[in-house]
Design an enzyme around this catalytic site. Structure first.
Site, PDB file in Angstrom:
ATOM      1  N   LYS A 137       2.155  52.620  -1.359  1.00 46.18           N
ATOM      2  CA  LYS A 137       2.816  52.822  -0.063  1.00 46.18           C
ATOM      3  C   LYS A 137       2.052  53.853   0.749  1.00 46.18           C
ATOM      4  CE  LYS A 137       6.613  50.302  -0.490  1.00 46.18           C
ATOM      5  NZ  LYS A 137       6.969  49.274   0.481  1.00 46.18           N
ATOM      6  N   LYS A 241      10.524  38.338   1.208  1.00 45.43           N
ATOM      7  CA  LYS A 241      11.530  38.832   0.290  1.00 45.43           C
ATOM      8  C   LYS A 241      12.641  37.775   0.298  1.00 45.43           C
ATOM      9  CE  LYS A 241      10.785  43.766   1.145  1.00 45.43           C
ATOM     10  NZ  LYS A 241       9.343  43.630   1.366  1.00 45.43           N
TER      11      LYS A 241
HETATM   12 MG    MG Z   1       6.176  45.687   2.454  1.00 43.19          MG
END
Ligand code: MG
Length: 331
Positions: A137, A241
């Site tokens: 991240k 997702k």
């Molecule tokens: Mg992402």
């Protein structure tokens, strides 16, 4: 056909706070649902919104569940508006009789590294465990500092391990250009959501101007958005997702018909939805890229995390999750 419908809102603490460019999360709210048809066949589903991704909120989803009442018919279930991708995912999943997963397919799982310097501390364990792909991240700290950490990470990665970066839309144009220029000279699998979701022209421009592959994530929360980006000629990857995207069957159909370069990823759902998603990915051969499900034991409770998820996932993992047991165990 009428159904018997029940639902259970849940609130589960994370074992550790979850930090991304969107901020910090300490718990997950969601809703388990149970739908039984007139023949007494019960199915289960999970509504797991992430409103920082622009999905419906859990409160809105609960309102839909209340409105469906105890005995909704097919028409009521099918009338749930498109915007409620998480509710539609769960309702469809609970009505689908999943064929037994007879496939021997296996997919690598991408290990998630925490933001900042903590990534360097976690990396040796992930390599020791045998992960073939890691995701880090970025866009959480200052770019200069993260550039240094990136090079430290790359210097410790064996050649056969791939690294993907996820900025969660945090960069402005200038920061994105600096990052992508750096990545051009480094072995990066792809950079996910470099700038905010709505910047269509900038995203397309960056994808054409830099050699590193770009992936859309926040830009394609609903399947419909992925279709629109396809029509715009997006040359990169789609990170979906599935628990947010709407009915799984529609996603499968789209992937099989249009063959997008696809990464399937977790939205921090519990094992119930995760097993339904991984089953679909394996049974329908939707991608060869590492799955974004290496989020670790986020709840610290085997019931909700599911069986230990290692470096490769196959149908053994899926078959070890029993949705009815999870439903019964939820408060
Ligand atoms: Mg992402």
């Amino acid at each position: 056909m009428r159904h018997r419908f029940r639902y259970k809102p849940y609130r589960l603490p994370f074992r550790f706070p979850w930090r991304t460019a969107h901020g910090e999360r300490r718990e997950r709210e969601g809703i388990y649902i149970r739908l039984e048809d007139e023949n007494g066949r019960a199915g289960f589903g999970e509504i797991a919104p992430l409103d920082e991704f622009g999905t419906e909120s859990t409160a809105e989803a609960a309102e839909i569940c209340r409105a469906l009442g105890d005995s909704p018919d097919d028409a009521q279930i099918e009338a749930v508006p498109l915007r409620f991708g998480c509710v539609r995912f769960a309702l469809t999943a609970s009505r689908t009789v999943a064929a037994p997963a007879n496939t021997t397919a296996r997919l690598p799982v991408a290990a998630l590294l925490p933001a900042g310097r903590a990534a360097l501390e976690v990396l040796p364990d992930k390599l020791e465990a045998g992960f073939l792909c890691c995701k880090w991240k970025v866009g959480v700290g200052r770019a200069e500092e993260e550039f240094g950490i990136l090079d430290d990470l790359l210097s410790r990665l064996p050649d056969y391990v791939r690294l993907r970066l996820d900025a969660n839309g945090a960069w402005d144009r200038r920061t994105a250009e600096r990052w992508l220029a750096r990545c051009a000279e480094r072995p990066i699998e792809f950079v996910e959501q470099p700038v905010a979701a709505g910047n269509h022209d900038l995203l397309l421009g960056l994808a054409h101007d830099f050699p590193v592959k770009l992936a859309l994530d926040e830009s394609v929360v609903h399947l419909q958005a992925a279709r629109e980006w396809q029509a715009r000629g997006w040359p990169g990857i789609f990170v979906l997702k599935p628990a947010l995207a709407g009915p799984l069957a529609e996603l499968i159909d789209w992937a099989r018909t249009t063959k997008p370069d696809l990464v399937l990823s977790s939205s921090l759902e519990t094992a119930l939805a995760r097993a339904q998603i991984i089953h679909a990915v394996l049974a329908h051969d939707l991608t060869t890229r590492a799955l974004g499900f290496g989020v670790g034991d986020i709840f610290g409770d085997r019931r909700w995390d599911g069986p230990f998820l290692g470096t490769l996932v196959d149908t053994g993992w899926v078959n070890a999750v029993n949705p009815e047991e999870l439903w019964n165990a939820m408060n």
